[in-house]
Design a protein around this motif. Structure first.
Motif, short mmCIF file in Angstrom:
data_model
loop_
_atom_site.label_atom_id
_atom_site.label_comp_id
_atom_site.label_asym_id
_atom_site.label_seq_id
_atom_site.Cartn_x
_atom_site.Cartn_y
_atom_site.Cartn_z
N GLU A 1 0.83 -1.21 0.00
CA GLU A 1 0.00 0.00 0.00
C GLU A 1 0.86 1.26 0.00
N GLU A 2 1.95 1.24 0.80
CA GLU A 2 2.84 2.40 0.83
C GLU A 2 3.53 2.61 -0.52
N MET A 3 3.95 1.50 -1.14
CA MET A 3 4.57 1.61 -2.46
C MET A 3 3.58 2.15 -3.48
N GLU A 4 2.34 1.68 -3.43
CA GLU A 4 1.33 2.18 -4.34
C GLU A 4 1.07 3.67 -4.11
N ARG A 5 1.06 4.07 -2.83
CA ARG A 5 0.85 5.49 -2.52
C ARG A 5 2.00 6.35 -3.06
N ILE A 6 3.23 5.85 -2.88
CA ILE A 6 4.40 6.60 -3.37
C ILE A 6 4.38 6.67 -4.90
N LYS A 7 4.03 5.54 -5.54
CA LYS A 7 3.93 5.55 -7.00
C LYS A 7 2.86 6.52 -7.48
N LEU B 1 1.81 16.79 -12.84
CA LEU B 1 1.84 18.23 -12.58
C LEU B 1 2.97 18.89 -13.37
N GLU B 2 4.14 18.21 -13.41
CA GLU B 2 5.24 18.77 -14.19
C GLU B 2 4.86 18.84 -15.67
N ASN B 3 4.26 17.78 -16.16
CA ASN B 3 3.83 17.81 -17.55
C ASN B 3 2.77 18.87 -17.78
N TYR B 4 1.91 19.06 -16.75
CA TYR B 4 0.87 20.08 -16.90
C TYR B 4 1.49 21.47 -16.97
N GLU C 1 1.84 9.22 -5.88
CA GLU C 1 2.33 10.58 -5.70
C GLU C 1 3.34 10.95 -6.79
N GLU C 2 4.23 10.00 -7.11
CA GLU C 2 5.21 10.28 -8.17
C GLU C 2 4.51 10.51 -9.51
#
Length: 524
Positions: free
Chosen positions: A82-88, A97-100, A90-91
């Motif tokens: 779950e933590e890995m999925e959350r970090i993925k 956001l950067e692409n936006y 967010e990334e």
């Protein structure tokens, strides 16, 4: 064991009279110790059952512990996933956001480029609007190197690019705030809307570029944005001027009185005056006419002075930007003329006879022979700006045309050429690492006359005596509405050879005078 059994049998017989063969119990093992076999067997069985139960419970406890460990590992693994999925997630959101931001920047740049392209098309096709005339110099000289590279890096290039066709046009010589005075009220209102569009697009493109980290330049230091902001202020003031009655209105009378306060003052003095007025208005007690120092002043009047001062500073800013663009136009003309002159010289050199070529080569060899070894021919040559401090103050004169046209000084962009004089003495006492003092070797004068009334009259220059023979005064005169302008220069003989850089031309409202001084070499 047998002896112990015999003694036990003897004791039983002597005491009770019983033997193994004869006893009332008919027990042949009477002499042996009694053991309760069934009870012992039962006890043994019970002990075995207790041990088995204890071992079984121990095994169950161990199994339960293992199960708990497995459950804990499963929960930890699920939490880790779950933590890995959350970090993925967010990334991925950060990347989006950067692409936006990048997409937003590209979108703003696209809208700004389209607006510029529309103005360029109207200018090239001869159906320009007032805002296109004001944006013309920016489109010619205001684009940054990054914007030019981005335009050149486009994969798809149109056959007809108005921005490239625009380079064939000449720059606007009339100052922007002067151009606004010739427009009508409806034209000014439409122009104000167009200026606001340019202003908004430039600001949004700058903010988007700064968000992506590609451009860290502040909006206050961006010359293009400053240009449109200043134009917005001046256009708003012209609209107010026309709406209040024009030249005979109340706003005109107040404006003329206030403008007298700004005459003859530099930009630094006007900025200082603006700060003082703002501080005075802030010191007013509750908006009353009494400040904290106890003085009485008219708040409405000083607010009007502040607004007019802001407009006047905007006009000064526009004039400075306009002068810089004219200088770029002049540099572009110089490059074109140099290219044409080089081509003409190449053609003439091919037609000249061998004798004249050898003579010219001898002269050039003579000039280059005076440079010591290890020193390049152009080492130390420098063009420095000849600014306002070098202008000579002429006595006030009256003109026959001053009642109709406002006399004013022409704008100019002058430079002084300095370098090293490698004469015999300097060759003996100086070298490349320890060069001699620099000397003035020539001047470049560029005087701008865009609004001449009589365009058939060519501007002239003349030399006059100065206080000492070491210097002389060069005076430029062109006619109305321009006053004469003069500069103090070194009094030395000019080299009027075109091959040595002499040039005196008047084209497109610019008088250009370039000359170098003659070099006299000692000969036996």
């Amino acid at each position: 064991e047998e002896r112990r059994a015999q003694r036990r049998t003897a004791r039983i017989t002597s005491k009770f009279g019983y033997t193994a063969e004869e006893n009332p119990f008919n027990d042949p093992n009477l002499h042996e110790a009694f053991s309760w076999k069934k009870k012992e067997d039962k006890i043994k069985k019970d002990e075995l059952k207790g041990e088995e139960q204890k071992s079984r419970s121990t095994k169950q406890d161990h199994i339960f512990e293992e199960i708990e460990k497995v459950r804990r590992r499963r929960d930890e693994r699920e939490q880790h996933f779950e933590e890995m999925e959350r970090i993925k997630g967010e990334e991925s959101r950060m990347k989006e956001l950067e692409n936006y931001d990048e997409w937003a920047r590209k979108e703003e740049e696209f809208h700004l480029q389209q607006q510029r392209q529309r103005s360029a098309i109207r200018l090239v096709e001869g159906r320009e609007k007032p805002v296109d005339v004001l944006a013309k110099n920016l489109l010619l000289f205001g684009l940054s190197e990054e914007e030019r590279k981005n335009r050149a890096a486009v994969k798809y290039q149109e056959r007809y690019n108005a921005m490239d066709e625009l380079q064939a046009l000449e720059a606007e010589l009339e100052e922007p705030h002067v151009f606004l005075k010739d427009l009508k009220l409806n034209e000014l209102e439409e122009l104000l809307q167009d200026i606001e569009v340019f202003r908004k697009l430039e600001r949004e493109a700058l903010i988007a570029a700064r968000n992506t980290g590609r451009n860290l330049e502040e909006s206050d230091d961006n010359p293009i944005l400053k240009y449109w902001d200043a134009l917005h202020l001046v256009a708003s003031d012209e609209i107010k001027f026309l709406k209040t009655g024009g030249a005979g209105g109340s706003h005109s009378v107040t404006k003329e009185d206030i403008q007298k306060l700004f005459e003859g003052q530099s930009q630094e003095a006007l900025t200082k005056m603006q700060d003082e007025i703002v501080a005075k208005l802030r010191r007013s007690v509750g908006g009353s006419a009494i400040d904290t120092d106890g003085g009485v002043f008219d708040i409405e009047y000083w607010q009007t002075v502040l607004s007019q001062l802001t407009v006047h500073l905007a006009k000064v800013e526009l004039s400075d930007l306009h002068s810089k663009m004219l200088v770029r136009q002049l540099e572009r003309l110089e490059k074109k003329k140099e290219a044409l002159s080089k081509a003409a010289e190449t053609a003439k050199d091919q037609e000249k006879s061998g004798a004249s070529d050898s003579k010219a080569d001898a002269e050039e060899a003579e000039d280059t022979a005076i440079v010591p070894k290890g020193v390049e021919p152009g080492f130390g040559d420098l063009d420095e700006e000849l600014g306002l401090s070098s202008e000579v103050d002429l006595h006030a004169t009256s003109y026959a045309w001053q009642e109709r046209y406002r006399p004013r000084k022409p704008r100019y962009f002058n430079r002084v050429k300095t370098g090293y004089d490698w004469n015999k003495y300097n060759q003996s006492h100086y070298d490349h690492d320890n060069p001699p003092p620099k000397t003035v070797q020539g001047y470049k004068f560029n005087i701008f006359y865009p609004d001449l009334i009589d365009r058939t009259q060519t501007p002239q220059y003349s030399l006059e005596r100065a206080a000492t023979d070491e210097f002389c005064i060069i005076r430029f005169r062109a006619g109305p509405p321009y006053e004469d302008v003069a500069f103090k220069i070194i009094n030395r003989e000019w080299n009027r050879s075109r091959r040595r850089g002499f040039r005196c031309t008047f084209e497109r409202g610019v008088l250009s005078l370039y000359f170098n001084f003659k070099s006299h070499w000692y000969r036996r």
